[in-house]
Each structure stands twice: as C-alpha cells, then as structure tokens.
Design a protein around this motif. Structure first.
Motif, mmCIF file in Angstrom:
data_model
loop_
_atom_site.group_PDB
_atom_site.id
_atom_site.type_symbol
_atom_site.label_atom_id
_atom_site.label_comp_id
_atom_site.label_asym_id
_atom_site.label_seq_id
_atom_site.Cartn_x
_atom_site.Cartn_y
_atom_site.Cartn_z
ATOM 1 N N PHE A 154 0.828 -1.209 0.000
ATOM 2 C CA PHE A 154 0.000 0.000 0.000
ATOM 3 C C PHE A 154 0.859 1.254 0.000
ATOM 4 C CE2 PHE A 154 -1.794 3.381 2.688
ATOM 5 C CZ PHE A 154 -2.865 3.763 1.897
ATOM 6 N N SER A 180 2.761 1.646 -3.502
ATOM 7 C CA SER A 180 1.869 1.970 -4.621
ATOM 8 C C SER A 180 1.192 3.318 -4.424
ATOM 9 C CB SER A 180 0.818 0.870 -4.790
ATOM 10 O OG SER A 180 0.015 0.753 -3.627
ATOM 11 N N CYS A 181 0.741 3.595 -3.203
ATOM 12 C CA CYS A 181 0.064 4.866 -2.940
ATOM 13 C C CYS A 181 1.024 6.039 -3.121
ATOM 14 C CB CYS A 181 -0.520 4.865 -1.531
ATOM 15 S SG CYS A 181 -1.462 6.355 -1.121
ATOM 16 N N ASN A 196 1.678 6.502 -6.830
ATOM 17 C CA ASN A 196 0.532 7.079 -7.533
ATOM 18 C C ASN A 196 0.347 8.556 -7.205
ATOM 19 O OD1 ASN A 196 -0.001 4.546 -8.622
ATOM 20 N ND2 ASN A 196 -1.424 3.996 -6.992
ATOM 21 N N ASN A 206 -6.791 4.453 -3.334
ATOM 22 C CA ASN A 206 -5.760 3.508 -2.901
ATOM 23 C C ASN A 206 -6.132 2.866 -1.569
ATOM 24 O OD1 ASN A 206 -2.842 3.559 -4.450
ATOM 25 N ND2 ASN A 206 -4.040 5.390 -4.853
ATOM 26 N N THR A 265 -9.059 0.417 -2.108
ATOM 27 C CA THR A 265 -8.568 -0.808 -2.749
ATOM 28 C C THR A 265 -7.868 -1.709 -1.745
ATOM 29 O OG1 THR A 265 -8.255 0.419 -4.819
ATOM 30 C CG2 THR A 265 -7.154 -1.711 -4.622
ATOM 31 N N THR A 276 -4.832 0.195 -8.662
ATOM 32 C CA THR A 276 -4.647 1.546 -8.131
ATOM 33 C C THR A 276 -4.015 2.483 -9.158
ATOM 34 O OG1 THR A 276 -2.539 0.853 -7.138
ATOM 35 C CG2 THR A 276 -4.505 0.767 -5.746
ATOM 36 N N SER A 320 -5.917 5.736 -10.435
ATOM 37 C CA SER A 320 -5.268 7.028 -10.211
ATOM 38 C C SER A 320 -5.115 7.805 -11.509
ATOM 39 C CB SER A 320 -3.896 6.816 -9.561
ATOM 40 O OG SER A 320 -4.014 6.147 -8.322
#
Length: 268
Positions: free
Chosen positions: A70, A73-74, A77, A106, A109, A139, A143
């Motif tokens: 998380f 990726s967050c 993004n 995010n 998800t 994500t 995004s």
C-alpha cells in the motif's frame, strides 16, 4: 509550463510537455519502487520466518506485506499524479482534489483486497505476490483515470484512451523484461511501477498530440462529450409533440397545497 489551449478543440501538447510528463511518471514510479526495495532489504533478515511449520504465512507478515504494498503503490501514484499535474497547471487545475481522490481510491482498494490476502496466504506466500500485483495495477489505473477525468471532463474519453494505450505499451515492455530475466517474476515486482507510470506519462502526451493532429486534419472533435451519436441526438418533432401533449394533459395537483394551507375540503 502550460499546454496551448485554442478556442476550440483539444489542447496542443508541445514536445517539452511530452518529455516532462514522461519524466514525471517515471519519477513517481521510481519513488514507489525505492520504498519497496528498502522494505525488502530491511525484511531480508526475517524471510526465513515467513512461514510456519505447516507452511501458512504468519499473520504479522501478512499485515506488514499489505502495508508495504500500500505504501509503495500509494506513494508512487500520488507523486506521479502530482508531478504530471505540475507539468501543466493550466490543464490540471484541480490538482489537490485529484491527490485526495487518489489517496482515497488507494485506501479503498487496500480494504477490499485485505480479505483476498488473508485467503490466499493460507495456500502459499507466492500467491500473495500476484494479489499485490493486481492491487498495484488497479490503483494505477484508477489514479490515472482520476487525474484525467478531474482535469478536463470535456475530454474524459481522451484520457481513457491514453490510459488504455499506456497500459498496453507497459504490458509489452514488462513482458520483454520478464523474458530477458529468464522468466523471473521478481523483476516485474520492481519494474512494474516505473514502467507503467513511464508509459502512462508518455502516452498521455503522445495521444494528446495525435488527437490534436486528427482534429486539425478533419475538423471534427470526435472525443468531445458534446458530440452526439445515434439516438443521443436532439429529440425528433414527434417526440417533442408527444412530450408536450403529455405535459398539457397532466392535471395540477392542488390537494397537497390546500392541505398545507389549511383549506382542505371537509367531508360531507
């Protein structure tokens, strides 16, 4: 730096904007991968204790794995959308709202994927990597779409096409890297974020340039939301007459107004 907006039609995308968007996407992807690399190196000393004697994954490891995926990726993004937005502030005017929505999608998800992590962890730790790849892909797509839709609702379709072409191109590049690495899936884990965002930034500019060329050549704004096709055209004369007749035939409901005004007729 701003793209050129004419009175009509889509924006013109200069080559400088194209290069900046490409580098912005790559930069955000690299940041996310860097976070993932640091997490892997820090946890390398405890990899031997990931599974129990029965082969099940430790619940604490599941939680840490979800948090790392998380976070990487967050962060990727958010930074990618932020940097791409900064390349053209005239187009991406709702940048802070975009970042907020990107973070929310995010987080949502992650919440939705948490039960999937728990279920697949009972089979093997390797399957968790596939779930993580799916989460990252979802994500990124969400995004990128949020960035394009909030920036220019008139050309939301153009943003959708740029995201689709970017994903197709990124899939091809990732497949080549996978084959070059002797089909080692680990390379995809670290290459996915920078490759996908790099191609999204590149296609964002290329598709914009190509569509502007088509518009200048044919003079038709095919992807504008104001262009109507088929049954989405103006209503016919017959439909207008029927609609008007139905409206005129409707009786005015005065009972409700009489009731609230205290003039309700009393029963005989």
């Amino acid at each position: 730096m701003e793209s050129i907006k004419s009175d009509f039609g889509p924006r013109k995308v200069p080559f400088l904007i194209l290069g900046l968007r490409t580098l912005a996407g790559l930069g955000g992807g690299i940041v996310g991968t860097a976070v993932l690399l640091v997490a892997v190196f820090l946890g390398a000393s405890v990899l031997s204790s990931i599974t129990s004697a029965e082969g099940a994954v430790n619940p604490l490891v599941i939680f840490v794995f979800m948090a790392v995926v998380f976070l990487s990726s967050c962060l990727s993004n958010v930074i990618s959308t932020l940097l791409i937005g900064l390349t053209d502030r005239d187009k991406y005017k709702m940048l802070f709202s975009t970042i907020y929505q990107v973070f929310i999608v995010n987080l949502v998800t992650l919440i939705l994927m948490a039960p999937v992590y728990i279920i697949v962890s009972g089979f093997s730790a390797e399957m968790m990597a596939y779930v993580a790849a799916l989460q990252i892909l979802i994500t990124i797509v969400a995004s990128a779409l949020i960035l394009e839709i909030l920036s220019d609702a008139k050309y939301a379709l153009l943003g959708v096409y740029s995201v689709i072409f970017g994903l197709v191109a990124a899939s091809g590049v990732n497949f080549i890297l996978y084959k070059m690495a002797d089909e080692n899936g680990t390379i995809l884990l670290f290459a996915a974020l920078p490759v996908i965002w790099f191609m999204l930034g590149l296609m964002n500019g290329l598709i914009g340039m190509a569509y502007r060329f088509v518009y200048d050549a044919y003079g038709v704004d095919f992807l504008s939301k104001y262009i109507k096709y088929g049954m989405d055209t103006e209503p016919s004369i017959e439909e207008e007459e029927i609609t008007e007749k139905d409206v005129l035939s409707m009786k005015k409901d005065v009972k409700g107004s009489d009731f609230f005004a205290g003039n309700e007729p009393k029963p005989n």
